[in-house]
Design a protein around this motif. Structure first.
Motif, PDB file in Angstrom:
ATOM      1  N   ILE A   1      57.734  36.243  46.264  1.00  0.00           N
ATOM      2  CA  ILE A   1      58.319  35.708  47.396  1.00  0.00           C
ATOM      3  C   ILE A   1      57.240  34.810  48.221  1.00  0.00           C
ATOM      4  O   ILE A   1      57.359  33.972  48.772  1.00  0.00           O
ATOM      5  CB  ILE A   1      58.544  36.780  48.591  1.00  0.00           C
ATOM      6  CG1 ILE A   1      60.051  37.788  47.928  1.00  0.00           C
ATOM      7  CG2 ILE A   1      59.186  36.215  50.083  1.00  0.00           C
ATOM      8  CD1 ILE A   1      60.392  38.937  48.572  1.00  0.00           C
ATOM      9  N   PHE A   2      56.259  35.503  48.184  1.00  0.00           N
ATOM     10  CA  PHE A   2      54.822  34.580  48.919  1.00  0.00           C
ATOM     11  C   PHE A   2      53.802  34.170  47.732  1.00  0.00           C
ATOM     12  O   PHE A   2      53.436  34.992  47.109  1.00  0.00           O
ATOM     13  CB  PHE A   2      54.248  35.495  49.993  1.00  0.00           C
ATOM     14  CG  PHE A   2      54.786  35.775  51.241  1.00  0.00           C
ATOM     15  CD1 PHE A   2      55.765  34.738  51.706  1.00  0.00           C
ATOM     16  CD2 PHE A   2      54.710  37.155  51.545  1.00  0.00           C
ATOM     17  CE1 PHE A   2      56.444  35.248  52.956  1.00  0.00           C
ATOM     18  CE2 PHE A   2      55.700  37.387  52.962  1.00  0.00           C
ATOM     19  CZ  PHE A   2      56.272  36.477  53.432  1.00  0.00           C
ATOM     20  N   GLU A   3      53.808  32.937  47.480  1.00  0.00           N
ATOM     21  CA  GLU A   3      52.931  32.500  46.458  1.00  0.00           C
ATOM     22  C   GLU A   3      51.575  31.529  47.018  1.00  0.00           C
ATOM     23  O   GLU A   3      51.933  30.897  47.969  1.00  0.00           O
ATOM     24  CB  GLU A   3      53.661  31.404  45.428  1.00  0.00           C
ATOM     25  CG  GLU A   3      54.014  32.451  44.235  1.00  0.00           C
ATOM     26  CD  GLU A   3      54.499  31.325  43.349  1.00  0.00           C
ATOM     27  OE1 GLU A   3      55.316  30.660  43.496  1.00  0.00           O
ATOM     28  OE2 GLU A   3      54.002  31.548  41.834  1.00  0.00           O
ATOM     29  N   GLY A   4      50.505  31.415  46.489  1.00  0.00           N
ATOM     30  CA  GLY A   4      49.400  30.743  46.756  1.00  0.00           C
ATOM     31  C   GLY A   4      48.324  30.728  46.004  1.00  0.00           C
ATOM     32  O   GLY A   4      48.400  31.547  44.904  1.00  0.00           O
ATOM     33  N   LYS A   5      47.358  29.817  46.109  1.00  0.00           N
ATOM     34  CA  LYS A   5      46.108  29.842  45.258  1.00  0.00           C
ATOM     35  C   LYS A   5      45.218  30.997  45.629  1.00  0.00           C
ATOM     36  O   LYS A   5      45.111  31.500  46.650  1.00  0.00           O
ATOM     37  CB  LYS A   5      45.506  28.758  45.607  1.00  0.00           C
ATOM     38  CG  LYS A   5      45.095  27.834  44.226  1.00  0.00           C
ATOM     39  CD  LYS A   5      44.238  26.553  44.605  1.00  0.00           C
ATOM     40  CE  LYS A   5      45.083  25.266  45.161  1.00  0.00           C
ATOM     41  NZ  LYS A   5      44.911  24.720  46.402  1.00  0.00           N
ATOM     42  N   HIS A   6      44.790  31.614  44.560  1.00  0.00           N
ATOM     43  CA  HIS A   6      43.680  32.820  44.594  1.00  0.00           C
ATOM     44  C   HIS A   6      42.222  32.161  44.862  1.00  0.00           C
ATOM     45  O   HIS A   6      41.774  31.385  44.025  1.00  0.00           O
ATOM     46  CB  HIS A   6      43.755  33.465  43.294  1.00  0.00           C
ATOM     47  CG  HIS A   6      42.582  34.395  43.148  1.00  0.00           C
ATOM     48  ND1 HIS A   6      42.156  35.284  41.995  1.00  0.00           N
ATOM     49  CD2 HIS A   6      41.883  35.040  44.201  1.00  0.00           C
ATOM     50  CE1 HIS A   6      41.503  35.903  41.972  1.00  0.00           C
ATOM     51  NE2 HIS A   6      41.106  35.931  43.602  1.00  0.00           N
ATOM     52  N   LYS A   7      41.941  32.490  46.016  1.00  0.00           N
ATOM     53  CA  LYS A   7      40.617  32.172  46.478  1.00  0.00           C
ATOM     54  C   LYS A   7      39.652  33.149  45.917  1.00  0.00           C
ATOM     55  O   LYS A   7      39.412  34.053  46.693  1.00  0.00           O
ATOM     56  CB  LYS A   7      40.247  31.810  47.893  1.00  0.00           C
ATOM     57  CG  LYS A   7      39.759  30.693  48.263  1.00  0.00           C
ATOM     58  CD  LYS A   7      39.999  30.227  49.744  1.00  0.00           C
ATOM     59  CE  LYS A   7      38.709  30.156  50.569  1.00  0.00           C
ATOM     60  NZ  LYS A   7      38.620  31.331  51.275  1.00  0.00           N
ATOM     61  N   ASP A   8      38.606  32.883  45.193  1.00  0.00           N
ATOM     62  CA  ASP A   8      37.809  34.084  44.588  1.00  0.00           C
ATOM     63  C   ASP A   8      36.701  34.244  45.152  1.00  0.00           C
ATOM     64  O   ASP A   8      35.824  35.438  45.252  1.00  0.00           O
ATOM     65  CB  ASP A   8      37.382  33.928  42.974  1.00  0.00           C
ATOM     66  CG  ASP A   8      36.519  34.522  42.569  1.00  0.00           C
ATOM     67  OD1 ASP A   8      36.580  35.823  42.351  1.00  0.00           O
ATOM     68  OD2 ASP A   8      35.351  34.269  42.397  1.00  0.00           O
ATOM     69  N   SER A   9      36.075  33.069  46.082  1.00  0.00           N
ATOM     70  CA  SER A   9      34.979  33.242  46.722  1.00  0.00           C
ATOM     71  C   SER A   9      35.022  32.712  48.265  1.00  0.00           C
ATOM     72  O   SER A   9      36.096  32.084  48.425  1.00  0.00           O
ATOM     73  CB  SER A   9      33.793  32.354  46.250  1.00  0.00           C
ATOM     74  OG  SER A   9      34.129  31.046  46.138  1.00  0.00           O
ATOM     75  N   VAL A  10      34.494  33.228  49.144  1.00  0.00           N
ATOM     76  CA  VAL A  10      34.417  32.788  50.415  1.00  0.00           C
ATOM     77  C   VAL A  10      33.210  32.525  50.975  1.00  0.00           C
ATOM     78  O   VAL A  10      32.360  32.899  50.644  1.00  0.00           O
ATOM     79  CB  VAL A  10      35.230  34.182  51.195  1.00  0.00           C
ATOM     80  CG1 VAL A  10      34.488  35.218  51.370  1.00  0.00           C
ATOM     81  CG2 VAL A  10      35.738  33.356  52.481  1.00  0.00           C
ATOM     82  N   ARG A  11      33.004  31.667  51.902  1.00  0.00           N
ATOM     83  CA  ARG A  11      31.971  31.209  52.621  1.00  0.00           C
ATOM     84  C   ARG A  11      31.914  32.155  53.972  1.00  0.00           C
ATOM     85  O   ARG A  11      32.919  31.983  54.851  1.00  0.00           O
ATOM     86  CB  ARG A  11      32.031  29.715  52.868  1.00  0.00           C
ATOM     87  CG  ARG A  11      31.371  28.837  51.747  1.00  0.00           C
ATOM     88  CD  ARG A  11      31.971  27.422  51.842  1.00  0.00           C
ATOM     89  NE  ARG A  11      31.958  26.861  53.012  1.00  0.00           N
ATOM     90  CZ  ARG A  11      30.938  26.219  53.727  1.00  0.00           C
ATOM     91  NH1 ARG A  11      29.825  25.887  52.873  1.00  0.00           N
ATOM     92  NH2 ARG A  11      30.820  25.508  54.670  1.00  0.00           N
ATOM     93  N   ALA A  12      30.910  32.555  53.927  1.00  0.00           N
ATOM     94  CA  ALA A  12      30.656  33.481  55.227  1.00  0.00           C
ATOM     95  C   ALA A  12      29.318  33.280  56.157  1.00  0.00           C
ATOM     96  O   ALA A  12      28.373  33.034  55.223  1.00  0.00           O
ATOM     97  CB  ALA A  12      30.754  34.818  54.819  1.00  0.00           C
ATOM     98  N   VAL A  13      29.351  33.482  57.336  1.00  0.00           N
ATOM     99  CA  VAL A  13      28.107  33.218  58.050  1.00  0.00           C
ATOM    100  C   VAL A  13      27.469  34.777  58.340  1.00  0.00           C
ATOM    101  O   VAL A  13      28.241  35.581  58.651  1.00  0.00           O
ATOM    102  CB  VAL A  13      28.429  32.789  59.342  1.00  0.00           C
ATOM    103  CG1 VAL A  13      27.046  32.470  60.167  1.00  0.00           C
ATOM    104  CG2 VAL A  13      29.154  31.369  59.473  1.00  0.00           C
ATOM    105  N   GLU A  14      26.393  34.846  57.665  1.00  0.00           N
ATOM    106  CA  GLU A  14      25.643  36.141  58.035  1.00  0.00           C
ATOM    107  C   GLU A  14      24.319  36.111  58.388  1.00  0.00           C
ATOM    108  O   GLU A  14      23.572  35.325  57.611  1.00  0.00           O
ATOM    109  CB  GLU A  14      25.638  36.873  56.507  1.00  0.00           C
ATOM    110  CG  GLU A  14      26.741  37.775  56.154  1.00  0.00           C
ATOM    111  CD  GLU A  14      27.057  38.489  54.937  1.00  0.00           C
ATOM    112  OE1 GLU A  14      25.693  38.599  54.034  1.00  0.00           O
ATOM    113  OE2 GLU A  14      27.808  38.879  54.378  1.00  0.00           O
ATOM    114  N   ASN A  15      24.092  36.579  59.471  1.00  0.00           N
ATOM    115  CA  ASN A  15      22.669  36.404  60.239  1.00  0.00           C
ATOM    116  C   ASN A  15      22.307  34.875  60.358  1.00  0.00           C
ATOM    117  O   ASN A  15      21.285  34.546  59.928  1.00  0.00           O
ATOM    118  CB  ASN A  15      21.671  37.040  59.431  1.00  0.00           C
ATOM    119  CG  ASN A  15      21.663  38.417  59.139  1.00  0.00           C
ATOM    120  OD1 ASN A  15      22.200  39.269  59.846  1.00  0.00           O
ATOM    121  ND2 ASN A  15      21.441  39.065  57.931  1.00  0.00           N
TER     122      ASN A  15
END
Ligand code: ADP
Length: 267
Positions: free
Chosen positions: A107-121
């Motif tokens: 029903i819901f389809e989308g691209k798989h995002k395997d990595s994420v950009r995250a702000v840490e410290n």
């Protein structure tokens, strides 16, 4: 057609939401319910010794980092406890509800995002092994079949990637994509606040109306997870949904109140 998204935060009265939906459904209104489950997922994840990890993107959006184990806990809660809890409530009220995730029938389809950009410290890091994505396509065939058969669909993340992998997607934006695909008359985003607040958490600072063309300018008032709702509202109105309402699901008749214009109305 009305698409109702009810969140998963503390304080939401699912009995009130279901009673209101059941009454309207029995009156002949066509509705689809999309739900979340973040609060309960956090509790279960803690209890299972795999506490939630939230990451903030460089542009300020917060999301759940979803490794495989988190995805499985997420499914236990969203597709299991939350989804079946809502279906049971509706069944007890005499509504033939069917609960499905976005994986079912894709029903819901989308691209798989395997990595994420995250702000840490203060630094931007790339985290791999994420099972997330955004709904890009809504396959309405199964929903049309259910509605034609008289069933009320109760939908929840995860979605399916184009390769059939389960991905965690934002429920507000999934509901927005669904409302666009179904050419819904209205999208209700119900949560544990009266609507979009100009000075969160001051509930007297409720923004009552937002012109559709202006909705992105209101992102500045939304912190963390509320941003996704504002973004979902923008996507829905840009996709042709005439009204999006941020409403209160803590008491009363949450669906009817929102449709009466209580909350923040984007139109
Ligand atoms: P749900 O799981 O119910 O969909 P979220 O937790 O994703 O809800 O988002 C709603 C939350 O966003 C509110 O409970 C509130 O804590 C937070 N929030 C941040 N900024 C605002 C704002 N400007 N107005 C209202 N709520 C806000």
């Amino acid at each position: 057609m009305i698409v109702v998204k009810v969140g998963g935060s503390a304080g939401i009265d699912y009995d009130a939401v279901c009673a209101d939906i059941a009454a309207r459904w029995k009156n002949g209104e066509r509705l689809i319910l999309v739900h979340g489950g973040s609060g309960e997922t956090n509790r279960v994840a803690e209890a299972l010794g795999h506490p939630p990890k939230f990451v903030t993107s460089p542009s300020g959006y917060t999301s759940r980092f979803t490794d495989r184990q988190t995805l499985e806990i997420f499914e236990m809660v969203y597709c299991g406890k939350m989804n079946k809890g809502i279906v049971e409530r509706l069944q007890r009220l005499g509504v033939n509800a069917v609960g499905l995730s976005g994986l079912d029938g894709r029903i819901f389809e989308g691209k798989h995002k395997d990595s994420v950009r995250a702000v840490e410290n203060g630094k931007v890091k790339v985290l791999r092994g994420d099972h997330t994505g955004t709904v890009e396509r809504v396959n309405t065939h199964l929903i049309d079949l259910l509605l034609a058969g008289g069933y009320l669909p109760v939908l929840t993340p995860p979605a399916s990637s184009y390769d059939g992998v389960a991905i965690n997607v934002d429920g507000d934006r999934a509901a927005a994509a669904l409302a666009v695909a179904l050419k819904a008359d209205a999208l209700l985003l119900l949560s544990n606040v009266p609507g979009l607040l100009r000075a969160y958490p001051d509930e007297s600072s409720l923004i009552r109306e937002i012109p559709a063309a202006d909705v992105e300018n209101y992102l500045e008032f939304a912190q963390d997870r509320m941003k996704k709702k504002v973004l979902g509202a923008a996507e829905a109105v840009q996709g042709g949904v005439r009204r999006v309402i941020f409403g209160d699901a803590r008491h009363g008749q949450p669906v009817s109140a929102a449709l009466d214009g209580q909350g923040t109305v984007v139109s």
